[in-house]
Design a protein around this motif. Structure first.
Motif, PDB file in Angstrom:
ATOM      1  N   TYR A  94       0.826  -1.219   0.000  1.00  0.00           N
ATOM      2  CA  TYR A  94       0.000   0.000   0.000  1.00  0.00           C
ATOM      3  C   TYR A  94       0.858   1.267   0.000  1.00  0.00           C
ATOM      4  CZ  TYR A  94      -3.147  -3.531   2.023  1.00  0.00           C
ATOM      5  OH  TYR A  94      -3.837  -4.674   2.303  1.00  0.00           O
ATOM      6  N   ALA A  95       1.991   1.281   0.759  1.00  0.00           N
ATOM      7  CA  ALA A  95       2.930   2.403   0.784  1.00  0.00           C
ATOM      8  C   ALA A  95       2.258   3.716   1.177  1.00  0.00           C
ATOM      9  CB  ALA A  95       3.625   2.545  -0.580  1.00  0.00           C
ATOM     10  N   LEU A  96       1.390   3.672   2.181  1.00  0.00           N
ATOM     11  CA  LEU A  96       0.757   4.895   2.683  1.00  0.00           C
ATOM     12  C   LEU A  96       1.661   5.560   3.717  1.00  0.00           C
ATOM     13  CD1 LEU A  96      -2.920   3.647   3.216  1.00  0.00           C
ATOM     14  CD2 LEU A  96      -1.922   4.722   1.188  1.00  0.00           C
ATOM     15  N   PHE A  97       1.608   6.889   3.780  1.00  0.00           N
ATOM     16  CA  PHE A  97       2.394   7.624   4.770  1.00  0.00           C
ATOM     17  C   PHE A  97       1.631   7.643   6.083  1.00  0.00           C
ATOM     18  CE2 PHE A  97       3.666   9.475   0.674  1.00  0.00           C
ATOM     19  CZ  PHE A  97       5.027   9.221   0.725  1.00  0.00           C
ATOM     20  N   PRO A  98       2.172   7.047   7.153  1.00  0.00           N
ATOM     21  CA  PRO A  98       1.411   6.892   8.402  1.00  0.00           C
ATOM     22  C   PRO A  98       1.078   8.213   9.095  1.00  0.00           C
ATOM     23  CG  PRO A  98       3.701   6.233   8.711  1.00  0.00           C
ATOM     24  CD  PRO A  98       3.514   6.434   7.235  1.00  0.00           C
ATOM     25  N   HIS A  99       1.906   9.251   8.875  1.00  0.00           N
ATOM     26  CA  HIS A  99       1.697  10.529   9.563  1.00  0.00           C
ATOM     27  C   HIS A  99       0.753  11.457   8.807  1.00  0.00           C
ATOM     28  CE1 HIS A  99       4.864  11.212   6.617  1.00  0.00           C
ATOM     29  NE2 HIS A  99       4.603  12.499   6.681  1.00  0.00           N
ATOM     30  N   MET A 100       0.353  11.063   7.585  1.00  0.00           N
ATOM     31  CA  MET A 100      -0.549  11.877   6.772  1.00  0.00           C
ATOM     32  C   MET A 100      -1.979  11.350   6.875  1.00  0.00           C
ATOM     33  SD  MET A 100       1.429  12.552   3.176  1.00  0.00           S
ATOM     34  CE  MET A 100       3.012  13.406   3.092  1.00  0.00           C
ATOM     35  N   SER A 101      -2.944  12.253   6.747  1.00  0.00           N
ATOM     36  CA  SER A 101      -4.340  11.844   6.705  1.00  0.00           C
ATOM     37  C   SER A 101      -4.622  11.115   5.394  1.00  0.00           C
ATOM     38  CB  SER A 101      -5.253  13.062   6.816  1.00  0.00           C
ATOM     39  OG  SER A 101      -5.163  13.852   5.623  1.00  0.00           O
ATOM     40  N   VAL A 102      -5.784  10.477   5.362  1.00  0.00           N
ATOM     41  CA  VAL A 102      -6.199   9.795   4.135  1.00  0.00           C
ATOM     42  C   VAL A 102      -6.203  10.771   2.960  1.00  0.00           C
ATOM     43  CG1 VAL A 102      -8.232   8.797   2.987  1.00  0.00           C
ATOM     44  CG2 VAL A 102      -7.519   7.946   5.231  1.00  0.00           C
ATOM     45  N   LEU A 103      -6.775  11.952   3.160  1.00  0.00           N
ATOM     46  CA  LEU A 103      -6.839  12.941   2.081  1.00  0.00           C
ATOM     47  C   LEU A 103      -5.440  13.372   1.642  1.00  0.00           C
ATOM     48  CD1 LEU A 103      -8.854  14.599   0.393  1.00  0.00           C
ATOM     49  CD2 LEU A 103      -8.558  16.453   2.052  1.00  0.00           C
ATOM     50  N   GLU A 104      -4.559  13.603   2.586  1.00  0.00           N
ATOM     51  CA  GLU A 104      -3.192  14.021   2.256  1.00  0.00           C
ATOM     52  C   GLU A 104      -2.460  12.920   1.494  1.00  0.00           C
ATOM     53  OE1 GLU A 104      -2.303  17.028   6.040  1.00  0.00           O
ATOM     54  OE2 GLU A 104      -1.949  14.875   6.220  1.00  0.00           O
ATOM     55  N   ASN A 105      -2.697  11.663   1.854  1.00  0.00           N
ATOM     56  CA  ASN A 105      -2.072  10.562   1.127  1.00  0.00           C
ATOM     57  C   ASN A 105      -2.511  10.545  -0.328  1.00  0.00           C
ATOM     58  OD1 ASN A 105      -0.336   8.236   2.407  1.00  0.00           O
ATOM     59  ND2 ASN A 105      -1.680   8.945   4.067  1.00  0.00           N
ATOM     60  N   VAL A 106      -3.808  10.768  -0.565  1.00  0.00           N
ATOM     61  CA  VAL A 106      -4.319  10.740  -1.934  1.00  0.00           C
ATOM     62  C   VAL A 106      -3.839  11.962  -2.717  1.00  0.00           C
ATOM     63  CG1 VAL A 106      -6.410  10.653  -3.356  1.00  0.00           C
ATOM     64  CG2 VAL A 106      -6.310   9.371  -1.228  1.00  0.00           C
ATOM     65  N   MET A 107      -3.687  13.089  -2.038  1.00  0.00           N
ATOM     66  CA  MET A 107      -3.226  14.326  -2.691  1.00  0.00           C
ATOM     67  C   MET A 107      -1.740  14.293  -3.018  1.00  0.00           C
ATOM     68  SD  MET A 107      -5.195  17.232  -0.395  1.00  0.00           S
ATOM     69  CE  MET A 107      -4.206  18.570  -1.108  1.00  0.00           C
ATOM     70  N   TYR A 108      -0.989  13.425  -2.370  1.00  0.00           N
ATOM     71  CA  TYR A 108       0.471  13.494  -2.421  1.00  0.00           C
ATOM     72  C   TYR A 108       1.020  13.490  -3.849  1.00  0.00           C
ATOM     73  CZ  TYR A 108       5.341  12.429  -1.343  1.00  0.00           C
ATOM     74  OH  TYR A 108       6.709  12.476  -1.251  1.00  0.00           O
ATOM     75  N   GLY A 109       0.587  12.550  -4.656  1.00  0.00           N
ATOM     76  CA  GLY A 109       1.100  12.472  -6.022  1.00  0.00           C
ATOM     77  C   GLY A 109       0.678  13.643  -6.878  1.00  0.00           C
ATOM     78  N   LEU A 110      -0.510  14.196  -6.587  1.00  0.00           N
ATOM     79  CA  LEU A 110      -1.008  15.324  -7.375  1.00  0.00           C
ATOM     80  C   LEU A 110      -0.162  16.570  -7.176  1.00  0.00           C
ATOM     81  CD1 LEU A 110      -4.803  14.774  -6.651  1.00  0.00           C
ATOM     82  CD2 LEU A 110      -3.696  14.539  -8.884  1.00  0.00           C
ATOM     83  N   THR A 111       0.276  16.803  -5.936  1.00  0.00           N
ATOM     84  CA  THR A 111       1.079  18.004  -5.671  1.00  0.00           C
ATOM     85  C   THR A 111       2.417  17.943  -6.399  1.00  0.00           C
ATOM     86  OG1 THR A 111       1.955  16.984  -3.645  1.00  0.00           O
ATOM     87  CG2 THR A 111       0.003  18.361  -3.421  1.00  0.00           C
ATOM     88  N   PHE A 112       2.951  16.729  -6.573  1.00  0.00           N
ATOM     89  CA  PHE A 112       4.209  16.578  -7.300  1.00  0.00           C
ATOM     90  C   PHE A 112       4.002  16.608  -8.814  1.00  0.00           C
ATOM     91  CE2 PHE A 112       5.814  15.285  -3.235  1.00  0.00           C
ATOM     92  CZ  PHE A 112       7.133  15.688  -3.254  1.00  0.00           C
ATOM     93  N   SER A 113       2.739  16.540  -9.251  1.00  0.00           N
ATOM     94  CA  SER A 113       2.443  16.563 -10.683  1.00  0.00           C
ATOM     95  C   SER A 113       2.050  17.953 -11.169  1.00  0.00           C
ATOM     96  CB  SER A 113       1.302  15.577 -10.996  1.00  0.00           C
ATOM     97  OG  SER A 113       1.700  14.262 -10.671  1.00  0.00           O
ATOM     98  N   GLY A 114       2.195  18.962 -10.285  1.00  0.00           N
ATOM     99  CA  GLY A 114       1.994  20.342 -10.721  1.00  0.00           C
ATOM    100  C   GLY A 114       0.615  20.913 -10.481  1.00  0.00           C
TER     101      GLY A 114
END
Length: 357
Positions: A94-114
């Protein structure tokens, strides 16, 4: 992000004579040709070390092909890095970040995509809704079940709107009941959105349940490609017959062939079935456990060597001059006794002759 947007980006994947060699002589994938249609779920299935995960990683760009070409849509991606392939991968862990919320985990790749913060949040909320996790935005991964964590990983991949979505043994960390539920969820999402999905598993039942097409791999090569029903009903050889859905392999004699039908014999019991281009003489019959009929008036003599109650059915091991076979029966109220003598026959449809080689 809309469902039609995701669906419209689905692209086919094509392998043309692709090989992968590690070091000097470790062949992980050996000259395979494969076409995954856009909008289909294709499963790579096989035992450990057969090359299925390496094949998946070559689509992702996490491994580079030694030779051959890989195309996604009309674009040759053979030499492109993972960041330029427009694919997303859902990992076994799954590779989820334990310190991030569910929403932040899903947003993570989007922020790096611009994407800006507002757009990233909007896409992430919609992605969670697609996988049935609306309202889970502020929870931490540790507050979710294994199945819910898997859905978060799927949502994180979906929001990037990939041309191809890859799954690497996505259910292996879940218990049996949850595996069934999550595989149904993945299949429903794939069909609803028209996604191109390549899915890796070693679990035959899982592959049969979710796939449009299954690619059975053995020893770095493709053994057979086909729909779940085709592979189950018409395996190309002993390996596929035994690996897909468990089969009893029984020696038989083909007495005659006429009009595409073969008449076979096992210890005096005769049965007719498609010849599959075989000729009279010794042959091998593959019979699924559910296609063995026990207690018939005519059939092959056998003894009940084992009897196991598993709730919804009885499982039997039958022994005779033919060796041993595994059979199942729905009748749990009147089980056969161990040591009892029975006659064994085959259902009219189901047994299949295996081509030589």
């Amino acid at each position: 992000m809309t469902e039609t947007t995701i669906a419209s980006k689905a692209a086919p994947v094509r392998f043309e004579g692709v090989s992968k060699v590690f070091g000097k002589d470790v062949v992980a994938v050996d000259n395979i040709n494969l076409h995954v249609e856009a909008g289909k779920l294709v499963t790579l299935l096989g035992p450990s070390g057969c090359g299925k995960t390496t094949t998946l990683r070559m689509i992702a760009g996490l491994e580079m092909a030694t030779s051959g070409r890989i195309l996604i849509g009309d674009r040759d991606v053979t030499k492109l890095p993972a960041t330029d392939r427009d694919v997303s991968m859902v990992f076994q862990s799954y590779a989820l970040f334990p310190h991030m919320s569910v929403l932040e985990n899903v947003m993570y790749g989007l922020t790096f995509s611009g994407f800006d913060k507002h757009e990233s949040r909007s896409r992430a909320v919609h992605g969670l809704d697609l996988v049935g996790l609306k309202g889970f935005d502020n929870r931490l991964p540790s507050e979710l079940s294994g199945g819910q964590q898997q859905r978060v990983a799927v949502a994180r991949a979906l929001v990037l709107e990939p041309q191809v979505l890859l799954f690497d043994e996505p259910l292996s960390n879940l218990d049996a009941k949850l595996r069934r539920q999550v595989r149904e969820d993945i299949r429903a999402i794939q069909q609803d959105l028209g996604l191109t999905v390549v899915y890796v598993t070693h679990d035959q039942e899982e592959a049969l349940a979710v796939s449009d097409e299954i690619v059975v791999m053995r020893n770095a090569a493709i053994a057979q490609i086909g729909s779940p029903r085709k592979l189950y009903d018409a395996p190309v050889d002993r390996f596929v017959a035994d690996f897909i859905g468990e089969a009893n392999l029984i020696n038989c004699t083909i007495l005659s062939v006429e009009g595409g039908l073969a008449k076979i014999e096992i210890e005096g019991y005769q049965h007719s079935l498609p010849s599959r281009d075989l000729t009279p003489g010794p042959a091998t019959l593959a019979v699924r456990p559910s296609r063995i009929l026990i207690g018939t008036d005519a059939g092959i003599p056998a003894k009940v060597a084992k009897a196991t109650y598993v709730g919804v059915r009885m499982e039997y091991t039958l022994a005779g001059a033919f060796g041993q076979v595994f059979a199942v029966q729905d009748d749990v109220d009147d089980p056969l006794e161990i040591g009892s003598q029975v006659k064994m026959a085959f259902a009219e449809r189901g047994p299949v002759l295996l081509p030589e080689g």
